[in-house]
Each structure stands twice: as C-alpha cells, then as structure tokens.
Design a protein around this motif. Structure first.
Motif, PDB file in Angstrom:
ATOM      1  N   GLU A 192       0.823  -1.214   0.000  1.00 51.20           N
ATOM      2  CA  GLU A 192       0.000   0.000   0.000  1.00 51.20           C
ATOM      3  C   GLU A 192       0.854   1.259   0.000  1.00 51.20           C
ATOM      4  OE1 GLU A 192      -3.072   2.247   3.068  1.00 51.20           O
ATOM      5  OE2 GLU A 192      -2.991   0.047   3.092  1.00 51.20           O
ATOM      6  N   HIS A 193       2.005   1.192   0.657  1.00 49.53           N
ATOM      7  CA  HIS A 193       2.859   2.377   0.784  1.00 49.53           C
ATOM      8  C   HIS A 193       4.022   2.369  -0.204  1.00 49.53           C
ATOM      9  CE1 HIS A 193       0.889   4.313   4.199  1.00 49.53           C
ATOM     10  NE2 HIS A 193       0.541   3.083   4.536  1.00 49.53           N
ATOM     11  N   GLY A 194       3.903   1.588  -1.255  1.00 55.23           N
ATOM     12  CA  GLY A 194       4.838   1.680  -2.358  1.00 55.23           C
ATOM     13  C   GLY A 194       6.163   0.990  -2.171  1.00 55.23           C
ATOM     14  N   CYS A 195       6.258   0.126  -1.177  1.00 56.34           N
ATOM     15  CA  CYS A 195       7.503  -0.627  -0.993  1.00 56.34           C
ATOM     16  C   CYS A 195       7.625  -1.707  -2.080  1.00 56.34           C
ATOM     17  CB  CYS A 195       7.534  -1.296   0.378  1.00 56.34           C
ATOM     18  SG  CYS A 195       7.508  -0.158   1.771  1.00 56.34           S
ATOM     19  N   GLU A 196       8.846  -2.098  -2.340  1.00 60.15           N
ATOM     20  CA  GLU A 196       9.096  -3.253  -3.201  1.00 60.15           C
ATOM     21  C   GLU A 196       9.001  -4.502  -2.321  1.00 60.15           C
ATOM     22  OE1 GLU A 196      12.645  -5.193  -5.965  1.00 60.15           O
ATOM     23  OE2 GLU A 196      12.905  -3.216  -5.042  1.00 60.15           O
ATOM     24  N   VAL A 197       8.089  -5.404  -2.653  1.00 60.22           N
ATOM     25  CA  VAL A 197       7.839  -6.584  -1.828  1.00 60.22           C
ATOM     26  C   VAL A 197       8.091  -7.843  -2.660  1.00 60.22           C
ATOM     27  CG1 VAL A 197       6.181  -7.821  -0.389  1.00 60.22           C
ATOM     28  CG2 VAL A 197       6.087  -5.315  -0.534  1.00 60.22           C
ATOM     29  N   ILE A 198       9.034  -8.647  -2.199  1.00 64.34           N
ATOM     30  CA  ILE A 198       9.362  -9.914  -2.847  1.00 64.34           C
ATOM     31  C   ILE A 198       8.998 -11.042  -1.897  1.00 64.34           C
ATOM     32  CG2 ILE A 198      11.194 -11.310  -3.889  1.00 64.34           C
ATOM     33  CD1 ILE A 198      10.626  -8.716  -5.396  1.00 64.34           C
ATOM     34  N   VAL A 199       8.198 -11.997  -2.371  1.00 65.52           N
ATOM     35  CA  VAL A 199       7.841 -13.186  -1.595  1.00 65.52           C
ATOM     36  C   VAL A 199       8.225 -14.415  -2.406  1.00 65.52           C
ATOM     37  CG1 VAL A 199       5.974 -14.503  -0.530  1.00 65.52           C
ATOM     38  CG2 VAL A 199       5.960 -12.002  -0.402  1.00 65.52           C
ATOM     39  N   GLU A 200       9.004 -15.283  -1.799  1.00 61.60           N
ATOM     40  CA  GLU A 200       9.497 -16.490  -2.475  1.00 61.60           C
ATOM     41  C   GLU A 200      10.175 -16.153  -3.811  1.00 61.60           C
ATOM     42  OE1 GLU A 200       9.802 -19.188  -1.009  1.00 61.60           O
ATOM     43  OE2 GLU A 200       8.441 -18.904   0.690  1.00 61.60           O
ATOM     44  N   GLY A 201      10.949 -15.056  -3.795  1.00 55.98           N
ATOM     45  CA  GLY A 201      11.767 -14.708  -4.952  1.00 55.98           C
ATOM     46  C   GLY A 201      11.045 -14.011  -6.073  1.00 55.98           C
ATOM     47  N   ALA A 202       9.754 -13.682  -5.902  1.00 60.20           N
ATOM     48  CA  ALA A 202       8.986 -13.048  -6.971  1.00 60.20           C
ATOM     49  C   ALA A 202       8.213 -11.856  -6.421  1.00 60.20           C
ATOM     50  CB  ALA A 202       8.027 -14.057  -7.599  1.00 60.20           C
ATOM     51  N   PRO A 203       7.924 -10.851  -7.257  1.00 56.47           N
ATOM     52  CA  PRO A 203       7.135  -9.713  -6.782  1.00 56.47           C
ATOM     53  C   PRO A 203       5.802 -10.173  -6.210  1.00 56.47           C
ATOM     54  CG  PRO A 203       8.109  -9.216  -8.916  1.00 56.47           C
ATOM     55  CD  PRO A 203       8.374 -10.678  -8.658  1.00 56.47           C
ATOM     56  N   TYR A 204       5.466  -9.650  -5.040  1.00 53.07           N
ATOM     57  CA  TYR A 204       4.236 -10.043  -4.359  1.00 53.07           C
ATOM     58  C   TYR A 204       3.049  -9.307  -4.979  1.00 53.07           C
ATOM     59  CZ  TYR A 204       0.834 -10.570  -0.554  1.00 53.07           C
ATOM     60  OH  TYR A 204      -0.288 -10.841   0.177  1.00 53.07           O
ATOM     61  N   ASP A 205       2.028 -10.070  -5.372  1.00 55.37           N
ATOM     62  CA  ASP A 205       0.874  -9.509  -6.065  1.00 55.37           C
ATOM     63  C   ASP A 205      -0.336  -9.301  -5.158  1.00 55.37           C
ATOM     64  OD1 ASP A 205       0.121 -12.113  -5.596  1.00 55.37           O
ATOM     65  OD2 ASP A 205      -0.090 -12.680  -7.710  1.00 55.37           O
ATOM     66  N   GLY A 206      -0.138  -9.465  -3.839  1.00 51.67           N
ATOM     67  CA  GLY A 206      -1.239  -9.241  -2.903  1.00 51.67           C
ATOM     68  C   GLY A 206      -2.088 -10.448  -2.609  1.00 51.67           C
ATOM     69  N   ARG A 207      -1.686 -11.598  -3.109  1.00 57.11           N
ATOM     70  CA  ARG A 207      -2.502 -12.796  -2.925  1.00 57.11           C
ATOM     71  C   ARG A 207      -2.503 -13.268  -1.471  1.00 57.11           C
ATOM     72  NH1 ARG A 207       2.409 -14.046  -4.615  1.00 57.11           N
ATOM     73  NH2 ARG A 207       3.532 -15.830  -3.771  1.00 57.11           N
ATOM     74  N   TYR A 208      -3.527 -14.024  -1.126  1.00 55.34           N
ATOM     75  CA  TYR A 208      -3.615 -14.658   0.191  1.00 55.34           C
ATOM     76  C   TYR A 208      -2.503 -15.701   0.308  1.00 55.34           C
ATOM     77  CZ  TYR A 208      -5.711 -17.279   4.082  1.00 55.34           C
ATOM     78  OH  TYR A 208      -5.954 -17.893   5.284  1.00 55.34           O
ATOM     79  N   LEU A 209      -1.819 -15.711   1.433  1.00 61.39           N
ATOM     80  CA  LEU A 209      -0.740 -16.661   1.667  1.00 61.39           C
ATOM     81  C   LEU A 209      -1.210 -17.731   2.637  1.00 61.39           C
ATOM     82  CD1 LEU A 209       2.219 -14.131   2.024  1.00 61.39           C
ATOM     83  CD2 LEU A 209       1.580 -15.458  -0.003  1.00 61.39           C
ATOM     84  N   GLU A 210      -1.040 -18.966   2.264  1.00 64.59           N
ATOM     85  CA  GLU A 210      -1.551 -20.082   3.055  1.00 64.59           C
ATOM     86  C   GLU A 210      -0.854 -20.154   4.414  1.00 64.59           C
ATOM     87  OE1 GLU A 210      -4.130 -21.687   2.197  1.00 64.59           O
ATOM     88  OE2 GLU A 210      -4.274 -20.994   0.130  1.00 64.59           O
TER      89      GLU A 210
END
Length: 235
Positions: free
Chosen positions: A199-217
């Motif tokens: 939301e605040h414009g940070c670069e977010v990487i999850v599991e080596g890929a850009p985070y698209d906002g999806r629900y994480l199990e």
C-alpha cells in the motif's frame, strides 16, 4: 458489521483495553514443541480478539497463531489472520518490541490490515497516512540461517529486532531501508505487514517473486524481502 477498517479500529481498542492484563501475564511462560515460548497473554489476547471479531462478523475463518490447526475448515467468505503477540521472546523478556498483526480478507481478497506495537504506542492500519523517514538501516529476521548470516556483513547498518511486526512497521514508514527474512515466516507473522508495505509503495518480494497481494496459506513458511522506496517520496 463488515467494514474491515472500522473492525480493525475496534480491535485496536480491544488490545488497549486488555493491555494491563496482557502485560501482567508476560512472565507466565510455557514452551512449544519447537522450543519457542508462549505465554498466558498470547492465548488470552488471541481469544479476546477472536471473540470480538466473531461478535461483529459472525462465523468466519479464523487463522490464529495459537489455535490454528493444519487442515482447518476454510469455507467462509470472511477470513481473519492474527498473530496476537509477535515477538513473544521479546515480550516475555520484558522488552517493548512486540506486536499484534491482523489481516482481514473477503473471499481471499484483501480487505484491510493492521500492525500494532502496543507497549510503544505504535499503530498502522490500511488507509493511514505516514510521515515517511529515510534510513539506510537493513533489518534482519531473528530466525537465523546461513543465507541471513551471509547477508549481514554486506548489509551496511544492520539490526535484528526480534519482532516481525516491529520490523515491518519500520520498513513501511522508512525507518528501515529494507527488511529481509530468508528463513521464512508463517502468514500470521507477515501477511498484514506485506499488504501495508504494498500500500505504501515498498518493493515486496515473496518467495523470490514480486508479491501480487494474494492470500498466503497458513500451513507453510514464506520467505520475503521488503525494500522501502525512498525514491518514490514526494520531494
């Protein structure tokens, strides 16, 4: 009541209401099978927040650190993902760097998130404005692994705070330039924080890929790396 931001605000009031009781029970510690601590306060606050949420929202999917069981039913429209006391090691040691993480989802689409560091009087919710800081400090998870050890000497100014919520709060507001957890964390530790970072414009990487906002199990750990984008600030 399904206004997610209003719900988060009411949960913050619940946390503040119960804070004296929570702090009074920080020394009542037992140990989980993985060797991590859990206090009476962790369980108490999780139950208090769960009761409050279900009182407002009815029957929801509730994913709480202290009560989640792998394979739990996930068949309701609304889901709440909660860590009632993140940084329990800090909390039970008398340190104020511990936090509450809550994320609310509707049909697996993000509705609103909140980070609180109650003993320090800090709170950040979806929709809040921030007076951004500019830092060169790199924050690291206290879950140490070989990759993290390799990164510390080349990270420049480094900090290990022992609380994901506090680290996430600080990288979102720019008091950390970067926060990285190469060992991985469960969704209740980081889901609210990565949403607020996006939301605040940070670069977010999850599991080596850009985070698209999806629900994480919730039944696995997720590695993540967040960089505060100072270059995007108004000048």
């Amino acid at each position: 009541m399904t206004d997610a931001i209003k719900i988060l605000g009411s949960v913050a009031e619940v946390v503040h209401q119960h804070l004296p009781h929570v702090l009074a029970n920080r020394r009542d510690v037992t140990w989980k099978e993985d060797g991590s601590p859990v206090t009476v306060a962790d369980v108490f606050l999780e139950n208090a927040i769960k009761d409050h949420l279900t009182g407002l929202m009815g029957d929801i999917n509730f994913v709480g650190e202290e009560s989640y069981a792998v394979g739990a039913a996930d068949d309701k429209d609304w889901t709440a993902v909660l860590d009632p006391i993140d940084g329990t090691e800090n909390f039970c040691s008398g340190l104020p760097e511990w936090g509450v993480s809550l994320s609310i989802w509707h049909k697996r689409e993000h509705a609103a998130s909140m980070l609180m560091v109650p003993e320090m009087g800090l709170k950040l919710m979806t929709g809040d404005k921030i007076d951004y800081q500019t830092s060169r400090i790199m924050g690291f998870s206290s879950s140490i692994n070989d990759k993290l050890v390799e990164m510390i000497p080349v990270g420049g100014e480094a900090r290990i705070m022992g609380c994901a919520v506090y680290n996430l709060f600080n990288v979102v507001r720019g008091s950390l330039a970067r926060f990285v957890n190469p060992a991985g964390a469960k969704s209740w530790d980081m889901l609210a924080g990565v949403q607020l970072a996006r939301e605040h414009g940070c670069e977010v990487i999850v599991e080596g890929a850009p985070y698209d906002g999806r629900y994480l199990e919730p039944d696995r750990k997720h590695r993540f790396d967040i960089r505060h984008r100072h270059d995007l600030h108004p000048r």
